[in-house]
Design an enzyme around this catalytic site. Structure first.
Site, PDB file in Angstrom:
ATOM      1  N   ASP A 133      37.486   8.405  45.130  1.00  0.00           N
ATOM      2  CA  ASP A 133      37.365   8.716  46.458  1.00  0.00           C
ATOM      3  C   ASP A 133      36.081   9.891  46.363  1.00  0.00           C
ATOM      4  O   ASP A 133      35.972  10.764  45.444  1.00  0.00           O
ATOM      5  CB  ASP A 133      38.444   9.598  46.836  1.00  0.00           C
ATOM      6  CG  ASP A 133      38.526   9.727  48.237  1.00  0.00           C
ATOM      7  OD1 ASP A 133      37.688   9.019  49.058  1.00  0.00           O
ATOM      8  OD2 ASP A 133      39.178  10.579  48.803  1.00  0.00           O
ATOM      9  N   HIS A 140      32.902  17.079  57.385  1.00  0.00           N
ATOM     10  CA  HIS A 140      33.944  17.966  56.704  1.00  0.00           C
ATOM     11  C   HIS A 140      33.971  18.552  55.480  1.00  0.00           C
ATOM     12  O   HIS A 140      34.497  19.793  55.423  1.00  0.00           O
ATOM     13  CB  HIS A 140      34.733  16.219  55.925  1.00  0.00           C
ATOM     14  CG  HIS A 140      35.966  16.661  55.167  1.00  0.00           C
ATOM     15  ND1 HIS A 140      37.128  16.855  55.838  1.00  0.00           N
ATOM     16  CD2 HIS A 140      36.035  16.663  53.916  1.00  0.00           C
ATOM     17  CE1 HIS A 140      38.025  17.123  54.707  1.00  0.00           C
ATOM     18  NE2 HIS A 140      37.500  17.072  53.799  1.00  0.00           N
ATOM     19  N   GLU A 205      43.504  11.803  55.853  1.00  0.00           N
ATOM     20  CA  GLU A 205      42.068  11.939  56.021  1.00  0.00           C
ATOM     21  C   GLU A 205      41.492  10.784  56.319  1.00  0.00           C
ATOM     22  O   GLU A 205      41.818   9.595  55.836  1.00  0.00           O
ATOM     23  CB  GLU A 205      41.553  12.622  54.317  1.00  0.00           C
ATOM     24  CG  GLU A 205      41.975  13.688  53.893  1.00  0.00           C
ATOM     25  CD  GLU A 205      41.212  14.046  52.638  1.00  0.00           C
ATOM     26  OE1 GLU A 205      40.802  13.300  51.931  1.00  0.00           O
ATOM     27  OE2 GLU A 205      41.045  15.363  52.638  1.00  0.00           O
ATOM     28  N   GLU A 207      38.914   7.885  56.534  1.00  0.00           N
ATOM     29  CA  GLU A 207      38.104   7.483  55.520  1.00  0.00           C
ATOM     30  C   GLU A 207      37.754   6.109  55.819  1.00  0.00           C
ATOM     31  O   GLU A 207      38.251   5.334  56.347  1.00  0.00           O
ATOM     32  CB  GLU A 207      38.237   7.732  54.271  1.00  0.00           C
ATOM     33  CG  GLU A 207      38.582   9.151  53.829  1.00  0.00           C
ATOM     34  CD  GLU A 207      38.676   9.604  52.548  1.00  0.00           C
ATOM     35  OE1 GLU A 207      38.282   8.831  51.679  1.00  0.00           O
ATOM     36  OE2 GLU A 207      39.285  10.781  52.108  1.00  0.00           O
ATOM     37  N   ASP A 239      43.522   8.737  53.138  1.00  0.00           N
ATOM     38  CA  ASP A 239      43.807   9.438  51.915  1.00  0.00           C
ATOM     39  C   ASP A 239      44.589  10.511  52.245  1.00  0.00           C
ATOM     40  O   ASP A 239      44.383  11.729  52.347  1.00  0.00           O
ATOM     41  CB  ASP A 239      42.439  10.070  51.467  1.00  0.00           C
ATOM     42  CG  ASP A 239      42.602  10.970  50.123  1.00  0.00           C
ATOM     43  OD1 ASP A 239      43.456  10.795  49.333  1.00  0.00           O
ATOM     44  OD2 ASP A 239      41.690  11.921  49.922  1.00  0.00           O
ATOM     45  N   ARG A 243      48.264  19.495  51.528  1.00  0.00           N
ATOM     46  CA  ARG A 243      47.222  20.409  51.285  1.00  0.00           C
ATOM     47  C   ARG A 243      47.871  21.767  50.649  1.00  0.00           C
ATOM     48  O   ARG A 243      46.975  22.441  49.831  1.00  0.00           O
ATOM     49  CB  ARG A 243      46.757  21.116  52.736  1.00  0.00           C
ATOM     50  CG  ARG A 243      46.261  19.819  53.886  1.00  0.00           C
ATOM     51  CD  ARG A 243      44.754  19.470  53.087  1.00  0.00           C
ATOM     52  NE  ARG A 243      44.126  18.318  53.867  1.00  0.00           N
ATOM     53  CZ  ARG A 243      43.247  17.787  53.467  1.00  0.00           C
ATOM     54  NH1 ARG A 243      42.992  17.716  52.246  1.00  0.00           N
ATOM     55  NH2 ARG A 243      42.813  16.968  54.223  1.00  0.00           N
ATOM     56  N   GLN A 246      47.600  20.912  46.968  1.00  0.00           N
ATOM     57  CA  GLN A 246      46.058  20.994  46.776  1.00  0.00           C
ATOM     58  C   GLN A 246      45.501  22.362  46.517  1.00  0.00           C
ATOM     59  O   GLN A 246      44.957  22.408  45.626  1.00  0.00           O
ATOM     60  CB  GLN A 246      45.368  20.177  48.105  1.00  0.00           C
ATOM     61  CG  GLN A 246      44.014  19.907  47.399  1.00  0.00           C
ATOM     62  CD  GLN A 246      43.073  19.167  48.660  1.00  0.00           C
ATOM     63  OE1 GLN A 246      43.887  18.688  49.554  1.00  0.00           O
ATOM     64  NE2 GLN A 246      41.950  18.824  48.540  1.00  0.00           N
ATOM     65  N   LYS A 259      47.203  14.034  45.973  1.00  0.00           N
ATOM     66  CA  LYS A 259      46.500  12.880  46.510  1.00  0.00           C
ATOM     67  C   LYS A 259      47.126  11.571  45.957  1.00  0.00           C
ATOM     68  O   LYS A 259      46.749  10.595  46.766  1.00  0.00           O
ATOM     69  CB  LYS A 259      44.903  13.066  46.059  1.00  0.00           C
ATOM     70  CG  LYS A 259      44.139  14.118  46.493  1.00  0.00           C
ATOM     71  CD  LYS A 259      43.701  14.004  48.052  1.00  0.00           C
ATOM     72  CE  LYS A 259      42.731  15.049  48.305  1.00  0.00           C
ATOM     73  NZ  LYS A 259      42.312  14.905  49.808  1.00  0.00           N
ATOM     74  N   THR A 263      47.924   6.324  49.307  1.00  0.00           N
ATOM     75  CA  THR A 263      46.616   5.803  50.213  1.00  0.00           C
ATOM     76  C   THR A 263      47.148   4.546  50.870  1.00  0.00           C
ATOM     77  O   THR A 263      47.723   3.713  50.461  1.00  0.00           O
ATOM     78  CB  THR A 263      45.550   5.686  49.185  1.00  0.00           C
ATOM     79  OG1 THR A 263      45.613   6.962  48.124  1.00  0.00           O
ATOM     80  CG2 THR A 263      44.387   5.732  49.691  1.00  0.00           C
ATOM     81  N   GLU A 378      40.948  20.302  59.316  1.00  0.00           N
ATOM     82  CA  GLU A 378      39.892  20.723  59.970  1.00  0.00           C
ATOM     83  C   GLU A 378      40.282  20.966  61.512  1.00  0.00           C
ATOM     84  O   GLU A 378      39.815  22.042  62.313  1.00  0.00           O
ATOM     85  CB  GLU A 378      38.764  19.747  60.236  1.00  0.00           C
ATOM     86  CG  GLU A 378      38.015  19.736  58.582  1.00  0.00           C
ATOM     87  CD  GLU A 378      37.429  18.240  58.665  1.00  0.00           C
ATOM     88  OE1 GLU A 378      36.384  18.200  59.033  1.00  0.00           O
ATOM     89  OE2 GLU A 378      38.207  17.365  58.264  1.00  0.00           O
TER      90      GLU A 378
HETATM   91 MN    MN Z   1      39.848  11.998  50.792  1.00  0.00          MN
END
Ligand code: MN
Length: 431
Positions: A133, A140, A205, A207, A239, A243, A246, A259, A263, A378
């Site tokens: 990834d 972002h 996420e 993507e 993804d 948070r 993370q 992560k 997915t 975000e």
């Molecule tokens: Mn990602």
């Protein structure tokens, strides 16, 4: 590489394909499906149907290189087809187009090989050997960087190195599956010690996933001039990200358990050929940005190496109907700082080998405007600003029962619009 298969005026005798939001005859995405007998076979989406490629080949309706491409899917995956490279895939597209066009004389023989998509089960299109990834969405990177380093949001390497991490393939699954909220170590700023428990800040996420066609031998990098030829097609990719986990675990080696629990990808591979009309110039670098280093620079890649794919994310809150979907964002993949070709060239530049069916994630694709932010991190300014739903509920991060749906479309004047189908997942409670 535009040809008759991109002509917007052409129509199919499969009437649901004409002006279909995702799968008109100009798309012809590849996937793996099964019916009641459970056997996995390659298929192509056309309107509301799936055409059985194996039966088509057995009936002698396709030949030469295109037939080789279908035979290569005999193990119920697209890996073998990807490994053959672009020419057989292109030939398959051309023959399928001729068979499905309004003027086809073979309709009576092809029609019995169509199955209503609603009666079929879709499967992973390929066995993914490795998954990487990237972090190619510069808006972002800027948005997230500002949360932690308002004065200096981008780290000094960002405009030189396509940043990425090696992900986990075992937990990649196709659209429609439940996403179990992970347990993990997390520590809020006001807590002295971490605790282990259900993720409190579950996020998505938005993507793209790039499917590797032909690979490269170990020690033999792929030159940027040929890199785009190694991408067989594209799917949408979520993804899912924990948070809070993370934030606590990512230093010094980057994302890990935040992560690797899930997915999600959309099951149809929209081929490089179908996407040809929607290629675009690489994102213009602002004055003062460094030029790509020579191993990442190719004039053709600069001129047409990017893709203009409109990407939307929706939230169906827990307990709501699909019709109450809240649009979270809408933006274009054109905002990638690196082209897919540059990702391939960089990934292999040190000698690493890619293999057919490997998957490269783009990184979260956010646009410049607030309505095009591709993650809740975000949208909620780091979890500080809740947003309102039509029901009166609000959200900061995902709650159990919430469903996240992605849609992707390519639209350009003079061409038929094509789409990716859905990429969806529903959050289930932590065990
Ligand atoms: Mn990602």
């Amino acid at each position: 590489m535009l040809d008759n298969t991109h002509d917007a005026a052409r129509r199919s005798w499969v009437s649901s394909a004409n002006a279909h939001d995702d799968f008109p005859i100009q798309n012809l995405p590849l996937g793996i499906f099964s019916r009641a007998d459970g056997a996995r076979r390659a298929g192509v989406a056309i309107g509301d149907f799936i055409l059985d490629l194996t039966r088509l080949a057995e009936a002698g309706l396709i030949d030469a290189e295109a037939a080789d491409a279908v035979v290569a899917t005999g193990d119920g995956t697209l890996n073998g087809l990807f490994a053959l490279g672009n020419a057989p895939r292109r030939s398959l597209r051309q023959q399928l187009f001729a068979l499905l066009e309004e003027s086809s004389r073979d309709r009576a023989r092809v029609e019995p090989l169509l199955h209503a998509a609603k009666d079929c089960k879709l499967h992973m299109p390929a066995v993914i050997g490795d998954y990487t990834d990237f972090y190619a969405g510069i808006h972002h990177a800027l948005n997230v960087g500002r949360l932690f380093r308002p004065e200096n949001p981008l780290l000094p390497n960002y405009k030189y190195v396509p940043i990425g991490y090696h992900g986990r393939t075992s937990s990649i699954d196709i659209s429609g599956k439940g996403i179990v909220r992970p347990n993990g170590q997390r520590k809020r700023p006001d807590e002295i010690d971490p605790t282990f428990g259900p993720c409190r800040n579950l996020d998505y996420e938005l993507e793209l996933g790039f499917w590797i066609g032909t690979g490269n031998d170990l020690g033999k990098p792929i030159n940027i001039a040929q890199a785009a030829d190694h991408i067989a097609g594209i799917s949408l990719l979520n993804d899912w990200s924990a948070r809070d986990v993370q934030a606590w675990e990512y230093q010094p080696l980057g994302p890990f358990l935040a992560k690797n629990f899930a997915t999600t990808i959309s099951p149809w591979v929209v081929t490089a050929e179908a996407l040809a009309p929607f290629r675009a110039a690489q994102l213009a670098r602002p004055d003062g940005d460094p030029a790509p280093l020579p191993y990442l620079y190719d004039s053709k890649d600069q001129a047409a190496g990017a893709f203009d794919i409109l990407m939307e994310a929706f939230l169906v809150p827990s307990g709501a109907e699909q019709g109450d979907a809240h649009r979270l964002s809408c933006g274009s993949s054109i905002s990638m700082y690196w082209t897919p070709g540059q990702l391939v060239a960089h990934h292999t530049s040190g000698g690493c080998n890619l293999q057919p069916g490997d998957l490269l994630g783009s990184g979260t694709l956010s646009g410049e405007t607030p309505d095009s932010r591709g993650s809740l991190l975000e949208i909620t300014n780091g979890g500080r600003v809740p947003f309102q739903l039509a029901s009166g509920q609000s959200r900061v991060f995902l709650e159990d029962g919430d469903t996240v749906i992605y849609r992707g479309h390519c639209r350009r004047d003079g061409f038929a619009s094509i789409g990716f189908g859905e990429c969806r997942g529903t959050v289930l409670p932590a065990p």
